[in-house]
Design a protein around this motif. Structure first.
Motif, short mmCIF file in Angstrom:
data_model
loop_
_atom_site.label_atom_id
_atom_site.label_comp_id
_atom_site.label_asym_id
_atom_site.label_seq_id
_atom_site.Cartn_x
_atom_site.Cartn_y
_atom_site.Cartn_z
N PHE A 189 0.78 -1.02 0.03
CA PHE A 189 -0.03 0.17 0.05
C PHE A 189 0.90 1.15 0.10
O PHE A 189 1.90 1.42 0.81
N ALA A 190 0.73 2.25 -0.93
CA ALA A 190 1.48 3.39 -0.95
C ALA A 190 1.00 4.47 -0.10
O ALA A 190 -0.39 5.03 -0.05
N VAL A 191 1.83 4.99 0.92
CA VAL A 191 1.48 5.77 1.80
C VAL A 191 1.72 7.36 1.32
O VAL A 191 2.91 7.99 1.54
N THR A 192 0.98 7.93 0.41
CA THR A 192 1.17 9.04 -0.19
C THR A 192 1.00 10.43 0.70
O THR A 192 0.16 10.18 1.73
N GLN A 193 1.47 11.42 0.41
CA GLN A 193 1.19 12.79 0.97
C GLN A 193 -0.15 12.97 1.27
O GLN A 193 -0.77 13.36 2.12
N GLN A 194 -1.08 12.57 0.18
CA GLN A 194 -2.31 12.83 0.16
C GLN A 194 -3.13 12.03 1.42
O GLN A 194 -3.96 12.30 2.00
N VAL A 195 -2.55 10.62 1.38
CA VAL A 195 -3.23 9.83 2.53
C VAL A 195 -2.53 10.40 3.97
O VAL A 195 -3.93 10.55 4.86
N ILE A 196 -1.55 10.99 4.06
CA ILE A 196 -1.28 11.51 5.14
C ILE A 196 -1.94 12.75 5.61
O ILE A 196 -2.43 12.91 6.60
N ASP A 197 -2.30 13.61 4.80
CA ASP A 197 -2.86 14.74 4.87
C ASP A 197 -4.30 14.80 5.00
O ASP A 197 -4.88 15.38 6.02
N GLU A 198 -4.91 13.59 4.64
CA GLU A 198 -6.40 13.38 4.93
C GLU A 198 -6.42 12.70 6.42
O GLU A 198 -7.50 13.19 6.80
N PHE A 199 -5.72 11.92 6.82
CA PHE A 199 -5.53 11.46 8.02
C PHE A 199 -5.17 12.61 9.10
O PHE A 199 -5.88 12.79 10.28
N ALA A 200 -4.57 13.67 8.69
CA ALA A 200 -4.18 14.80 9.78
C ALA A 200 -5.52 15.46 9.88
O ALA A 200 -5.87 16.09 10.81
N ARG A 201 -6.09 15.61 8.75
CA ARG A 201 -7.72 16.31 8.71
C ARG A 201 -8.39 15.61 9.82
O ARG A 201 -9.39 16.27 10.56
N LEU A 202 -8.52 14.39 9.48
CA LEU A 202 -9.60 13.50 10.28
C LEU A 202 -9.17 13.45 11.80
O LEU A 202 -9.98 13.57 12.73
N SER A 203 -7.95 13.19 12.14
CA SER A 203 -7.47 12.99 13.32
C SER A 203 -6.95 14.27 14.04
O SER A 203 -7.03 14.29 15.50
N GLY A 204 -6.56 15.31 13.49
CA GLY A 204 -6.21 16.64 14.03
C GLY A 204 -4.54 16.61 14.32
O GLY A 204 -3.94 17.40 14.88
N ASP A 205 -4.16 15.45 13.84
CA ASP A 205 -2.57 15.36 14.07
C ASP A 205 -1.82 15.84 12.84
O ASP A 205 -1.51 14.87 11.97
N ASP A 206 -1.91 17.14 12.82
CA ASP A 206 -1.34 17.85 11.70
C ASP A 206 -0.10 18.57 12.02
O ASP A 206 0.34 19.47 11.36
N TYR A 207 0.74 17.82 12.74
CA TYR A 207 2.07 18.45 13.06
C TYR A 207 2.90 18.57 11.90
O TYR A 207 2.84 17.67 11.08
N TRP A 208 3.86 19.67 11.78
CA TRP A 208 4.39 19.97 10.51
C TRP A 208 5.42 18.73 9.99
O TRP A 208 5.59 18.78 8.90
N ILE A 209 5.85 17.82 10.92
CA ILE A 209 6.58 16.71 10.39
C ILE A 209 5.77 15.82 9.63
O ILE A 209 6.30 15.04 8.91
#
Length: 316
Positions: A189-209
């Motif tokens: 499974f490809a962990v793209t930046q889009q997947v990371i950004d969507e998880f950040a939006r849903l979870s609130g874990d949007d730390y800059w790293i």
């Protein structure tokens, strides 16, 4: 998948070389005295002539030297481990720095014949890699999801073998599943930046790293954004592990939590992950039969896991 690795920046002098790769040709310079030239220059280093012309060549050559990098040269290359870094000598005598595909470290031999492979995955440029001349690797690596006449034929999956059915009521049979050996690998499974950004939006874990690529490149020890550990754990549901058994005979199956959850190594954005598992323990408890399954999620190419989850499953 978005390309997350460094890319060349063609100059006016080198542009014909990169344009050639996009046309699936290897083009190098030749002076009016017949000398072949690489890297691209404004004059011949042998005779000083400035009368240079770009010419298409076969791209065939031999492996001049190589090294096997087992630690990523940059964090973005984590999913390519081990990296097969090489210098290829073309039939025309010039040397090119490159990477090898379609082979293994054990198969490499200095002097072996090689042929060009055109990697289109970056999208904006085409990269030149090499494969052994007798490799069945496709001559063109297409962007994911694209098909073409140069692509290697898809392998036909053999029919899945029937799974062993293990009754939860047979405790000895359940305990026989306990093993030190891991299962085969799951799908990737490809962990793209889009997947990371969507998880950040849903979870609130949007730390800059995780979400700020520029800041991560400048300040992060990893040199790029990385996936949230919780995200990688959750993505286990996307990874189908080919187990050869099936537990039967229960009324309910409950995810009871984890005995251990660790995130030993980061998952850089753009990498692919895969998983494997083993049964660590089985025991009779008051409410049923409790199984501990150790699930390890790895970045493809990495020996050390990114997630270790000792998942407790309760069969009732």
């Amino acid at each position: 998948m978005a390309w997350n690795k460094p890319l060349p920046h063609p100059t006016e002098i080198s542009r014909p070389f990169w344009e050639g790769l996009q046309a699936h040709e290897v083009r190098i310079q030749q002076c009016d005295h017949g000398h072949w030239i690489f890297f691209p220059r404004t004059h011949c280093p042998k005779c000083g002539s400035r009368q240079l012309a770009w010419k298409a060549v076969s791209g065939n050559g031999r492996l001049y030297t190589y090294t096997v990098a087992r630690i990523p040269t940059l964090p973005e290359f984590t999913d390519e481990m081990p990296q097969l870094l090489a210098v290829v000598e073309l039939d025309e005598g010039v040397h090119l720095n490159t990477t090898l595909v379609g082979t293994t470290p054990e198969a490499l031999q200095v002097g072996m014949p090689v042929r060009p492979v055109f990697d289109e995955r970056p999208g904006t440029v085409t990269l030149l890699r090499f494969a052994p001349a007798d490799s069945d690797h496709a001559p063109v690596i297409r962007a994911e999801g694209e098909a073409g006449q140069d692509a290697a034929p898809a392998a036909t999956e053999p029919p899945a073998a029937p799974k062993r059915q293990i009754s939860v009521k047979n405790l000895d049979a359940m305990k026989s599943l306990v093993s030190d050996e891991f299962s085969p690998w799951s799908n990737e499974f490809a962990v793209t930046q889009q997947v990371i950004d969507e998880f950040a939006r849903l979870s609130g874990d949007d730390y800059w790293i995780h979400t700020d690529a520029e800041m991560a490149k400048a300040k992060s020890p990893f040199g790029t954004t990385i996936a949230q550990g919780s995200l990688v754990q959750v993505l286990s549901s996307q990874l189908k592990i080919p187990l050869d058994f099936e537990v039967v005979g229960f009324n309910n199956m409950v995810n009871y939590g984890s005995d251990k959850l660790r995130f030993p190594t980061p998952v850089p954005s753009g990498c692919k992950i895969r998983a494997r598992s083993r049964i660590k323990s089985v025991e009779q408890v008051k409410s049923g039969v409790q199984m501990v399954m150790e699930l390890n999620i790895h970045v493809v190419g990495q020996d050390r896991p990114s997630v270790i989850n000792e998942l407790v499953i309760l069969y009732m």
